[in-house]
Structures are given as structure tokens and as C-alpha cells.
Design a protein around this motif. Structure first.
Motif, PDB file in Angstrom:
ATOM      1  N   ARG A   4     -13.984   2.014   0.245  1.00 58.35           N
ATOM      2  CA  ARG A   4     -12.698   1.321   0.129  1.00 58.35           C
ATOM      3  C   ARG A   4     -12.903  -0.177  -0.042  1.00 58.35           C
ATOM      4  O   ARG A   4     -12.185  -0.822  -0.812  1.00 58.35           O
ATOM      5  CB  ARG A   4     -11.834   1.613   1.348  1.00 58.35           C
ATOM      6  N   ARG A   5     -13.867  -0.760   0.667  1.00 59.48           N
ATOM      7  CA  ARG A   5     -14.155  -2.194   0.505  1.00 59.48           C
ATOM      8  C   ARG A   5     -14.665  -2.498  -0.897  1.00 59.48           C
ATOM      9  O   ARG A   5     -14.263  -3.484  -1.517  1.00 59.48           O
ATOM     10  CB  ARG A   5     -15.198  -2.647   1.519  1.00 59.48           C
TER      11      ARG A   5
ATOM     12  N   ASP B  45     -14.093  -0.760  -3.603  1.00 60.69           N
ATOM     13  CA  ASP B  45     -12.982  -0.569  -4.537  1.00 60.69           C
ATOM     14  C   ASP B  45     -12.047  -1.771  -4.514  1.00 60.69           C
ATOM     15  O   ASP B  45     -11.589  -2.237  -5.560  1.00 60.69           O
ATOM     16  CB  ASP B  45     -12.230   0.715  -4.200  1.00 60.69           C
ATOM     17  N   ALA B  46     -11.761  -2.294  -3.328  1.00 58.20           N
ATOM     18  CA  ALA B  46     -10.889  -3.469  -3.228  1.00 58.20           C
ATOM     19  C   ALA B  46     -11.531  -4.680  -3.888  1.00 58.20           C
ATOM     20  O   ALA B  46     -10.860  -5.453  -4.569  1.00 58.20           O
ATOM     21  CB  ALA B  46     -10.582  -3.762  -1.764  1.00 58.20           C
ATOM     22  N   ARG B  47     -12.851  -4.841  -3.720  1.00 57.39           N
ATOM     23  CA  ARG B  47     -13.543  -5.959  -4.360  1.00 57.39           C
ATOM     24  C   ARG B  47     -13.521  -5.820  -5.878  1.00 57.39           C
ATOM     25  O   ARG B  47     -13.314  -6.793  -6.602  1.00 57.39           O
ATOM     26  CB  ARG B  47     -14.984  -6.026  -3.863  1.00 57.39           C
TER      27      ARG B  47
ATOM     28  N   MET C 198       0.853  -1.160   0.000  1.00 57.56           N
ATOM     29  CA  MET C 198       0.000   0.000   0.000  1.00 57.56           C
ATOM     30  C   MET C 198       0.908   1.235   0.000  1.00 57.56           C
ATOM     31  O   MET C 198       1.318   1.718   1.053  1.00 57.56           O
ATOM     32  CB  MET C 198      -0.898  -0.045   1.231  1.00 57.56           C
TER      33      MET C 198
ATOM     34  N   LYS D 262     -11.283  -4.248  -7.681  1.00 60.29           N
ATOM     35  CA  LYS D 262      -9.923  -4.520  -8.156  1.00 60.29           C
ATOM     36  C   LYS D 262      -9.621  -6.014  -8.134  1.00 60.29           C
ATOM     37  O   LYS D 262      -8.941  -6.521  -9.015  1.00 60.29           O
ATOM     38  CB  LYS D 262      -8.901  -3.772  -7.300  1.00 60.29           C
ATOM     39  N   ALA D 263     -10.127  -6.719  -7.129  1.00 60.25           N
ATOM     40  CA  ALA D 263      -9.895  -8.162  -7.055  1.00 60.25           C
ATOM     41  C   ALA D 263     -10.613  -8.888  -8.190  1.00 60.25           C
ATOM     42  O   ALA D 263     -10.083  -9.853  -8.738  1.00 60.25           O
ATOM     43  CB  ALA D 263     -10.363  -8.700  -5.708  1.00 60.25           C
TER      44      ALA D 263
END
Length: 120
Positions: free
Chosen positions: A65-66, A68-70, A1, A72-73
Motif C-alpha cells: 500500500r505504501r 502504491d501510494a508513492r 478513500m 500514485k503520488a
């Protein structure tokens, strides 16, 4: 990060903290109004609502943020699997049988083909 403390993140954290402080101040103000002689239960309801309003920006930052992370995954490329290796079948060497008739030989060839097809 990379860049844990960027100006954008600091600004968002400061906005969330200011929101919480202001809303807690408003909750205290409503508590004082409730404690006065003319206070109503509506003021008491606001005492409980204002802190929730103050926490809402922090919740939204966490939720975004959660998500966005999902995203991207899900967009990450899948690891490429090795292609299956071809199966090489070796026909067993058989001694010629002189006593086999044509029908039995055809049946044995069919069984060998089915076995070879199953191995693929």
C-alpha cells in the motif's frame, strides 16, 4: 478513500488474521515440544519464528500500500505554474544634451541595453 470496507479488503484482512492465528498456534505447539523432556533449542527458535511468519502477510499488505501510494503520488500531474509575465521596461525620457559627444552617447546606450537585458 472510497469504500473503506470492500470485499477484497475484508478478504485480505481475514487472510492476514488467519495467518497470524495459525502461526501463533504453531508457536505454541513448538513451545510445548520445547517444554517436553526431548525438547531442543531448535524448538525454542521456532517459538520465536512462527509469530514473525504470521505477521509477514500483514507487513506485505502495508508495504504494498505504501509503494502504491508513492507510485500514485509520483504519477500525479504537477500543478501548472503561471507563465512568467513579460517585463515591460520604460526608457526614461531624457532631455537632449547638446554637450554630450558621440562616444559618451554610445556608452550610455550600451548601459541602457545591459540594464534592459538584466531586467528580463
Amino acid at each position: 478513500m472510497p469504500g473503506l470496507l470492500t470485499p477484497k479488503r475484508l478478504a485480505v484482512a481475514a487472510a492476514c488474521l488467519v495467518s497470524l492465528v495459525v502461526c501463533c498456534g504453531l508457536a505454541y505447539w513448538q513451545w510445548e515440544r520445547f517444554s517436553e523432556a526431548g525438547g531442543t533449542f531448535q524448538n525454542l527458535g521456532y517459538v520465536f519464528q512462527w509469530p514473525l511468519f504470521g505477521l509477514f502477510p500483514a507487513f506485505m499488505v502495508w508495504r504494498l500500500r505504501r509503494l502504491d501510494a508513492r507510485r500514485k503520488a509520483e504519477a500525479a500531474p504537477e500543478p501548472v505554474a503561471e507563465p512568467p509575465r513579460p517585463v515591460v521596461t520604460v526608457e526614461p525620457v531624457r532631455a537632449p544634451a547638446h554637450d554630450e559627444d558621440d562616444e559618451l552617447a554610445a556608452y550610455n546606450r550600451m548601459l541602457a541595453e545591459l540594464h534592459a537585458r538584466d531586467q528580463r
